[in-house]
Motif scaffolding. Structure first.
Motif, mmCIF file in Angstrom:
data_model
loop_
_atom_site.group_PDB
_atom_site.id
_atom_site.type_symbol
_atom_site.label_atom_id
_atom_site.label_comp_id
_atom_site.label_asym_id
_atom_site.label_seq_id
_atom_site.Cartn_x
_atom_site.Cartn_y
_atom_site.Cartn_z
ATOM 1 N N ILE A 43 12.290 42.055 6.796
ATOM 2 C CA ILE A 43 11.946 43.459 7.016
ATOM 3 C C ILE A 43 10.905 43.525 8.145
ATOM 4 O O ILE A 43 9.877 42.850 8.089
ATOM 5 N N ASN A 44 11.193 44.329 9.140
ATOM 6 C CA ASN A 44 10.300 44.414 10.296
ATOM 7 C C ASN A 44 8.882 44.824 9.872
ATOM 8 O O ASN A 44 7.886 44.272 10.356
ATOM 9 N N GLU A 45 8.780 45.736 8.950
ATOM 10 C CA GLU A 45 7.445 46.182 8.499
ATOM 11 C C GLU A 45 6.695 45.028 7.830
ATOM 12 O O GLU A 45 5.471 45.009 7.797
ATOM 13 N N PHE A 46 7.433 44.079 7.277
ATOM 14 C CA PHE A 46 6.814 42.916 6.628
ATOM 15 C C PHE A 46 6.180 42.015 7.681
ATOM 16 O O PHE A 46 5.005 41.673 7.624
ATOM 17 N N THR A 47 6.980 41.645 8.678
ATOM 18 C CA THR A 47 6.460 40.639 9.601
ATOM 19 C C THR A 47 5.526 41.237 10.634
ATOM 20 O O THR A 47 4.657 40.555 11.160
ATOM 21 N N THR A 48 5.683 42.522 10.915
ATOM 22 C CA THR A 48 4.865 43.095 11.979
ATOM 23 C C THR A 48 3.590 43.721 11.430
ATOM 24 O O THR A 48 2.706 44.090 12.188
ATOM 25 N N ALA A 49 3.491 43.849 10.125
ATOM 26 C CA ALA A 49 2.244 44.394 9.575
ATOM 27 C C ALA A 49 1.868 43.731 8.251
ATOM 28 O O ALA A 49 0.908 42.959 8.187
ATOM 29 N N ALA A 50 2.674 43.972 7.195
ATOM 30 C CA ALA A 50 2.205 43.644 5.849
ATOM 31 C C ALA A 50 1.848 42.174 5.660
ATOM 32 O O ALA A 50 0.904 41.841 4.947
ATOM 33 N N PHE A 51 2.609 41.275 6.303
ATOM 34 C CA PHE A 51 2.355 39.848 6.049
ATOM 35 C C PHE A 51 1.456 39.224 7.122
ATOM 36 O O PHE A 51 1.256 38.031 7.150
ATOM 37 N N ARG A 52 0.946 40.030 8.001
ATOM 38 C CA ARG A 52 -0.015 39.490 8.983
ATOM 39 C C ARG A 52 -1.377 39.437 8.300
ATOM 40 O O ARG A 52 -2.237 40.290 8.528
ATOM 41 N N LEU A 53 -1.568 38.441 7.507
ATOM 42 C CA LEU A 53 -2.758 38.404 6.653
ATOM 43 C C LEU A 53 -3.953 37.831 7.408
ATOM 44 O O LEU A 53 -4.683 36.986 6.889
ATOM 45 N N HIS A 54 -4.133 38.276 8.624
ATOM 46 C CA HIS A 54 -5.196 37.703 9.453
ATOM 47 C C HIS A 54 -6.579 37.990 8.902
ATOM 48 O O HIS A 54 -7.526 37.278 9.199
ATOM 49 N N THR A 55 -6.678 39.010 8.069
ATOM 50 C CA THR A 55 -7.987 39.337 7.488
ATOM 51 C C THR A 55 -8.475 38.262 6.506
ATOM 52 O O THR A 55 -9.651 38.203 6.176
ATOM 53 N N ILE A 110 -3.881 43.333 18.899
ATOM 54 C CA ILE A 110 -2.503 42.891 19.163
ATOM 55 C C ILE A 110 -1.601 43.334 18.010
ATOM 56 O O ILE A 110 -0.509 43.861 18.218
ATOM 57 N N ASP A 111 -2.079 43.135 16.783
ATOM 58 C CA ASP A 111 -1.249 43.512 15.630
ATOM 59 C C ASP A 111 -0.949 45.017 15.642
ATOM 60 O O ASP A 111 0.161 45.451 15.328
ATOM 61 N N ILE A 112 -1.945 45.807 16.003
ATOM 62 C CA ILE A 112 -1.733 47.257 16.032
ATOM 63 C C ILE A 112 -0.720 47.610 17.130
ATOM 64 O O ILE A 112 0.246 48.344 16.915
ATOM 65 N N GLN A 113 -0.932 47.039 18.297
ATOM 66 C CA GLN A 113 -0.048 47.330 19.425
ATOM 67 C C GLN A 113 1.375 46.836 19.141
ATOM 68 O O GLN A 113 2.345 47.454 19.533
ATOM 69 N N ARG A 114 1.488 45.697 18.423
ATOM 70 C CA ARG A 114 2.811 45.148 18.128
ATOM 71 C C ARG A 114 3.592 46.130 17.249
ATOM 72 O O ARG A 114 4.786 46.320 17.410
ATOM 73 N N GLY A 115 2.882 46.753 16.318
ATOM 74 C CA GLY A 115 3.548 47.729 15.457
ATOM 75 C C GLY A 115 4.100 48.881 16.292
ATOM 76 O O GLY A 115 5.204 49.376 16.055
ATOM 77 N N ARG A 116 3.351 49.310 17.293
ATOM 78 C CA ARG A 116 3.825 50.406 18.142
ATOM 79 C C ARG A 116 4.971 49.931 19.030
ATOM 80 O O ARG A 116 5.934 50.667 19.266
ATOM 81 N N ASP A 117 4.853 48.700 19.516
ATOM 82 C CA ASP A 117 5.913 48.109 20.321
ATOM 83 C C ASP A 117 7.230 48.112 19.532
ATOM 84 O O ASP A 117 8.296 48.425 20.068
ATOM 85 N N HIS A 118 7.149 47.783 18.242
ATOM 86 C CA HIS A 118 8.358 47.709 17.420
ATOM 87 C C HIS A 118 8.787 49.079 16.893
ATOM 88 O O HIS A 118 9.763 49.164 16.152
ATOM 89 N N GLY A 119 8.026 50.126 17.234
ATOM 90 C CA GLY A 119 8.377 51.441 16.699
ATOM 91 C C GLY A 119 8.388 51.447 15.178
ATOM 92 O O GLY A 119 9.266 52.038 14.540
ATOM 93 N N LEU A 120 7.397 50.784 14.577
ATOM 94 C CA LEU A 120 7.331 50.711 13.104
ATOM 95 C C LEU A 120 7.084 52.082 12.506
ATOM 96 O O LEU A 120 6.406 52.918 13.112
ATOM 97 N N GLY A 121 7.591 52.286 11.314
ATOM 98 C CA GLY A 121 7.220 53.486 10.581
ATOM 99 C C GLY A 121 5.711 53.507 10.394
ATOM 100 O O GLY A 121 5.057 52.460 10.397
ATOM 101 N N THR A 122 5.151 54.701 10.237
ATOM 102 C CA THR A 122 3.693 54.789 10.101
ATOM 103 C C THR A 122 3.287 54.432 8.670
ATOM 104 O O THR A 122 4.139 54.310 7.787
ATOM 105 N N TYR A 123 1.981 54.355 8.479
ATOM 106 C CA TYR A 123 1.450 54.068 7.147
ATOM 107 C C TYR A 123 2.002 55.063 6.124
ATOM 108 O O TYR A 123 2.438 54.694 5.038
#
Ligand code: HEM
Length: 770
Positions: free
Chosen positions: A482-494, A572-585
């Motif tokens: 799922i794109n939302e998984f790899t481009t946001a939810a699973f980026r556990l950089h925090t 980068i993570d924020i911009q990547r989400g926009r690059d992928h046209g991810l659904g918003t929060y």
């Protein structure tokens, strides 16, 4: 957890060496820095021009309105700052170097993308179940001959699903759980707020400004998880996705230099405000960013842009075994089913006298396309099934454990069945390692990440069966990540801590190194016992908590090499989400069934007030909030998990698919005998640590800190897989038609790592014996 109302203690590394103490001295920044952001209100970024820029020029956030750089400014590093253009303009004829090669790249150089913007038209495919909108569409498939892959997984992921053989194959596009939000509906990143001013589009907040608003590098320690947890998560992340981005000659174009005139449509760099608390010290005003490549799948070809992964979509330990035939050939030694290795002391490759505990990953050929450049040429970078292995020694240490685990099982099998071919031993061992890894992920890791409640929830089907087989295999279930998984939810950089800890009493005092000194640098793993010391260090050091605070090592010093600054992974993570046209929060909240927020105040169910205030200051509308930012602002589920509810939902959906759609899932009836399955369910991280390192004990759940309910257990008391259950019978288990010896793989004529030494039963006595 601290008592209600009390703040947890701020994070400070447990392994806390003198050498890095100064790093934890307060940063030379005052609250005034942050107040600047707050007083100025949402930083609008350079305003987009009133007229629309040319279609192919997707970058609205140039530095056109930036003040000129100081005449005798401070140190100049990197490429910024740039001469501001006198007349702000999007014309491509300005006097900058002729990058005509780059003028045509997006659709020429991307030969494998193969479509032009004009060819695009809308073609979404609604998938079964909830709102899947993905490609390839069900029913679509190229004819693939799968007969070789009935019993064993292919390396590239094809032929897992016998009805749709290309499903899950590397290079297949991602799926989605919400609609795409491209600015033009099909290709352009999400750039604008839903709020308009007199019909003019207003830009979204600048990613770097958001990054600073979100994180001030004041992390808290994780209440329960140790550092092995996030790095194991990273292995899983690497198993599932490697999203390629636009490159020319194996590297991203330097967008901050060549794209100041908006010449490269695949560049999507963003500006850094002049009052930035960190980068202003170095006069850096632009952040590099190249877009992810669009996929070329035949059905999606004329559709909207969709990204893809170059590793398999399955949970199949592809970082260990590779994601195509070439990679898998490169990491094998073609002797008794083993993976290729080196002796840590002598450096000799594939020396059969090398103890399991002394094996390290093989060497990366020195002039390959990798970004890893060893500081010491004798301590070469590593080769594994995934090119990112060299990112940090922590990751490489876990990869080393997998290498040893494989070889440990392969040696055992070879001893019992000396007449089995290398191929059969290799494939059978791979099957067991993958099954064991799946058990560790679902039984130990996911409950720590998601919290017991979500991990056990029926909706997500990720709780393994207590007994017997799983009857949920569904060949019509979309397995694509799922794109939302790899481009946001699973980026556990925090969760990533500031340090690379090393701790082994027998090899000296505890040590820690700043993370940013260890990127692409494997020096630490090159001494006897050092993989073990790093594994032990990860068990001892805490992860960072799940919150909006990210370590400066990632938020400004990523891949810095010898410079004092690097990239900012948060922006980068924020911009990547926009690059992928991810659904918003808000879109994802809705898709997960939590309900949309109609107002910032509605966010209070998951987001603390303090964080809502930040969001309100930064975004114009609650509908603008990026998934990455909104997700990071949430409090962890039940205070115990390592993510908030929205990320948890996306992650759980992803792992549901990894189980339900995988024909080779270890609990499926035709994979292992009941006895073998029972053994596999004994797999644990602790057992893997005991089998592959010389540590004498491990925490019961090795992703958690040692505590009363999670004691440190001596290795001899940790349940082990009884391998005789697998190999005590003459043939591997399986229905008879599956049970034939597979045809040989295309072996290379020469074995990659020199002559294979003859195996001898008379092995020298290990120096560790007794
Ligand atoms: C030292 C630690 C880490 C470093 C230096 C690092 C660095 C990076 C970088 C540079 C990217 C690519 C960003 C982009 O261009 O979009 C990335 C992506 C990613 N990271 Fe990390 N990361 C680290 C730790 C982790 C951890 C602990 C996780 C946990 C799951 C993780 C999960 C991911 C995922 C899922 C992606 C997206 C992969 C893809 O789609 O290709 N990372 N990381």
């Amino acid at each position: 957890l601290p008592p209600p109302g009390e703040e947890p203690a701020p994070y400070a590394p447990r392994i806390y060496p003198e050498a890095v103490k100064s790093h934890y001295a307060p940063l030379p920044r005052t609250p005034a820095y942050y107040r600047q952001y707050e007083e100025k209100g949402p930083y609008p970024g350079p305003q987009p021009p009133k007229y629309p820029p040319p279609d192919r020029c997707i970058v609205t956030d140039l530095f056109l309105t930036m003040p000129p750089p100081p005449a005798h400014g401070g140190p100049k590093y990197g490429h910024g700052p740039f001469e501001p253009r006198k007349t702000p303009s999007y014309s491509t004829s300005a006097a900058i170097p002729d990058y005509s090669d780059f003028n045509r790249p997006s659709y020429d150089v991307l030969s494998h993308s193969g479509y032009s913007p004009n060819e695009m038209s809308d073609a979404g495919h609604m998938r079964k179940g909830y709102e899947y909108d993905s490609c390839p569409a069900p029913g679509y498939d190229e004819p693939v001959d799968c007969h070789r892959f009935i019993k064993y997984r292919s390396f590239d992921g094809s032929c897992n699903n016998l009805k749709y053989p290309s499903w899950g194959n590397r290079t297949q596009p991602y799926s989605r759980i919400t609609a795409r939000t491209y600015s033009d509906g099909k290709d352009m990143p999400r750039l604008f707020s839903v709020v308009k001013e007199y019909d003019d589009k207003l830009p979204l907040p600048n990613p770097r400004v958001l990054s600073v608003m979100v994180s001030q590098n004041k992390p808290y320690a994780h209440p329960v998880a140790n550092l092995l947890m996030p790095y194991f998560a990273q292995i899983i992340g690497h198993d599932l996705t490697l999203t390629p981005s636009f490159q020319v000659n194996n590297r991203q174009p330097d967008c901050c230099v060549i794209n100041s005139d908006c010449q490269v449509p695949e560049c999507f760099q963003f500006s850094i405000p002049p009052y930035d608390p960190f980068y202003s010290r170095f006069n850096i005003t632009c952040h590099q960013f190249a877009r992810s490549l669009p996929s070329k799948d035949a059905r999606c070809r004329y559709g909207v842009r969709e990204q893809f992964t170059t590793v398999t979509h399955w949970l199949d330990a592809s970082p260990v075994y590779g994601s195509n035939d070439d990679q898998s050939l490169a990491i094998r030694n073609f002797y008794k089913g083993q993976l290729s290795f080196r002796d840590v002391n002598s450096g000799i490759p594939n020396d059969q006298y090398t103890e399991i505990f002394l094996q390290i990953l093989p060497s990366l050929p020195p002039h390959g396309p990798s970004s890893c450049r060893p500081l010491d040429p004798r301590r070469t970078c590593f080769l594994a099934g995934d090119e990112r292995v060299n990112q940090t020694p922590l990751l490489a240490a876990i990869q080393t454990m997998f290498l040893r685990y494989h070889n440990h099982i392969a040696n055992f099998m070879a001893a019992i069945y000396p007449d089995w071919s290398d191929e059969v031993i290799f494939q059978e061992t791979r099957r067991i390692v993958i099954a064991s890894y799946q058990v560790i992920v679902y039984k130990e890791f996911l409950p720590v990440l998601l919290g017991e409640k979500i991990a056990n929830h029926k909706r997500y089907a990720i709780k393994l069966e207590d007994e017997g087989y799983f009857d949920g295999y569904d060949e019509t279930y979309d397995p694509h990540v799922i794109n939302e998984f790899t481009t946001a939810a699973f980026r556990l950089h925090t969760l990533v801590a500031d340090v690379v800890p090393r701790l082994l009493f027998s090899t000296g005092p505890p040590e820690a190194h700043l993370l940013s000194t260890q990127f692409n640098n494997q020096t630490l793993l090159y001494e006897d016992g050092n993989t073990d010391a790093i594994v032990n260090g990860m068990l001892e050091e805490m992860a960072l908590g799940f919150d909006r605070q990210v370590s400066l090592e990632l938020q400004g010093r990523l891949f810095r090499g010898r410079l004092p600054f690097g990239l900012d992974l948060v922006s980068i993570d924020i911009q990547r989400g926009r690059d992928h046209g991810l659904g918003t929060y808000n879109d994802i909240r809705e898709a997960c069934g939590y309900g949309r927020a109609y107002d910032f105040a509605d966010l209070k169910d998951f987001i603390p007030y303090e964080n809502i205030a930040i969001l309100q200051k930064t975004y114009r509308s609650v509908d603008d909030i990026d998934l990455m930012v909104g997700g990071l602002m949430e409090s962890p589920v039940n205070g115990e998990a390592s993510v908030g509810p929205t990320f948890a939902c996306v992650i759980a959906l992803e792992f549901r698919g990894k189980r339900v759609a995988d024909r080779f899932w270890h609990e499926n009836p035709d994979q292992f005998s009941p006895d073998q399955l029972q053994q596999l369910h004994k797999s644990s991280m602790a057992q893997m640590i005991c089998a592959t390192t010389e540590l004498r004990s491990a925490p019961w759940n090795s992703f958690l800190d040692v505590s009363e309910i999670n004691p440190l257990v001596p290795c001899k008391m940790i349940p082990r897989l009884d391998l005789y259950k697998f190999f005590g019978v003459p043939k591997p288990y399986g229905p008879s038609e599956y049970n034939r010896i597979p045809e040989p793989y295309p072996y290379p004529d020469t074995i990659p790592y020199g002559p294979v030494p003859q195996y001898s039963q008379e092995r020298p006595v290990s120096k560790y014996a007794g």
